[in-house]
Motif scaffolding. Sequence first.
Motif, PDB file in Angstrom:
ATOM      1  N   GLU A  87      47.637  18.218   9.560  1.00 42.52           N
ATOM      2  CA  GLU A  87      47.025  19.300  10.656  1.00 42.52           C
ATOM      3  C   GLU A  87      45.636  18.681  11.397  1.00 42.52           C
ATOM      4  OE1 GLU A  87      46.425  22.728   8.820  1.00 42.52           O
ATOM      5  OE2 GLU A  87      48.536  23.446   9.170  1.00 42.52           O
ATOM      6  N   ILE A  88      45.520  18.631  12.578  1.00 37.25           N
ATOM      7  CA  ILE A  88      44.229  17.883  13.117  1.00 37.25           C
ATOM      8  C   ILE A  88      43.243  19.247  13.691  1.00 37.25           C
ATOM      9  CG2 ILE A  88      43.498  16.089  14.723  1.00 37.25           C
ATOM     10  CD1 ILE A  88      45.353  15.077  12.505  1.00 37.25           C
ATOM     11  N   TYR A  89      42.099  18.945  13.330  1.00 36.75           N
ATOM     12  CA  TYR A  89      41.107  20.154  13.474  1.00 36.75           C
ATOM     13  C   TYR A  89      40.262  19.596  14.147  1.00 36.75           C
ATOM     14  CZ  TYR A  89      43.412  23.374  10.597  1.00 36.75           C
ATOM     15  OH  TYR A  89      44.423  24.086   9.911  1.00 36.75           O
ATOM     16  N   CYS A  90      39.494  20.408  15.270  1.00 37.15           N
ATOM     17  CA  CYS A  90      38.129  19.861  15.864  1.00 37.15           C
ATOM     18  C   CYS A  90      37.280  21.276  15.527  1.00 37.15           C
ATOM     19  CB  CYS A  90      38.468  20.113  17.305  1.00 37.15           C
ATOM     20  SG  CYS A  90      36.929  19.747  18.229  1.00 37.15           S
ATOM     21  N   GLY A  91      36.655  20.830  14.540  1.00 35.63           N
ATOM     22  CA  GLY A  91      35.703  21.976  13.822  1.00 35.63           C
ATOM     23  C   GLY A  91      36.565  22.858  13.178  1.00 35.63           C
ATOM     24  N   ASP A  92      36.478  24.284  13.333  1.00 40.04           N
ATOM     25  CA  ASP A  92      37.320  25.086  12.743  1.00 40.04           C
ATOM     26  C   ASP A  92      38.744  25.260  13.487  1.00 40.04           C
ATOM     27  OD1 ASP A  92      35.573  25.382  10.773  1.00 40.04           O
ATOM     28  OD2 ASP A  92      34.492  27.025  11.627  1.00 40.04           O
ATOM     29  N   GLU A  93      39.033  24.570  14.536  1.00 38.50           N
ATOM     30  CA  GLU A  93      40.294  24.890  15.504  1.00 38.50           C
ATOM     31  C   GLU A  93      41.040  23.864  15.129  1.00 38.50           C
ATOM     32  OE1 GLU A  93      41.253  25.351  20.206  1.00 38.50           O
ATOM     33  OE2 GLU A  93      39.452  24.459  19.589  1.00 38.50           O
ATOM     34  N   LEU A  94      42.461  24.505  14.906  1.00 38.72           N
ATOM     35  CA  LEU A  94      43.507  23.589  14.750  1.00 38.72           C
ATOM     36  C   LEU A  94      44.082  23.400  16.327  1.00 38.72           C
ATOM     37  CD1 LEU A  94      46.072  22.511  13.126  1.00 38.72           C
ATOM     38  CD2 LEU A  94      47.285  24.724  13.479  1.00 38.72           C
ATOM     39  N   ILE A  95      44.197  21.982  16.598  1.00 35.87           N
ATOM     40  CA  ILE A  95      44.220  21.586  17.841  1.00 35.87           C
ATOM     41  C   ILE A  95      45.806  20.825  18.115  1.00 35.87           C
ATOM     42  CG2 ILE A  95      42.124  21.138  18.555  1.00 35.87           C
ATOM     43  CD1 ILE A  95      42.607  18.211  18.444  1.00 35.87           C
TER      44      ILE A  95
END
Length: 258
Positions: A87-95
């Motif tokens: 899983e790839i995240y930007c901060g806490d958001e799964l993008i």
Amino acid sequence: MTYPKYTQQDLSRYNLPRLKRIAAERGVTPTGDRRATDTWVNAIITHQSAQTHKVAQSELNDYIANQAQAVAPEELTTREISFYDHEIYCGDELIASITHDDDLTQPWVVVVEGVEKFRANTWARCYRFITWHHQDTTLNEPAQTETLCTSENQIMAHIFNECQKYGFEILDDGIYNNKGVKLGQVGCTNSNWWVKRRYSLQQQYSNSVLDAVRSLSMVDVSTDGKSIFDEYFLDQPLEQLTGDKLQRLLERAELVTA
């Protein structure tokens, strides 16, 4: 509190008591002969200049901070679910996520909000796809065959997409095939796509990024970087080719596309 700003000429018109009141309002305490009006005038002017510099510096610092945030967005992080699932995240958001299936040639898959967006033969290429399109803010957009040439990030994302179809790598100085041989460059200037082959000094106009990258796929590295068309088209028009040259051109084209 904001105070009126005085010029030296304005202050020179005031008497000593008025100058002292202006200085007191601003918390200014002069040094020197306090009986002289020039002492108070110079102290007030110096204080105003210092305050103006502080405001300008503060505004500059805010601008630099805002630009840094715009140019360097939050770094992506990866969470490994299993060897085949990430899983790839930007901060806490799964993008996005990267998964794997049984496809023989392109088993690694980029999935965004449950929709397959991209396939490749390596995990790294999937991750680069996510990085490019996250910076470009187009990760959630539907795939398009061709879009307008706008920002630098968008241009690079379009080139990246087409290069992935051929397994090409994009490095700082150009586009390389999977054997590490430089093929040339592709770019967009004033919304016009162009291609420049490895040994060419000229940029050649292209109808689209698809056509530009595809032309690099026809570069014959065994002939020192020249495409099957360069040897003929750059020397003379197709209609002027002799029967022997035309036959050789067709034979070489068949070898490349076979």
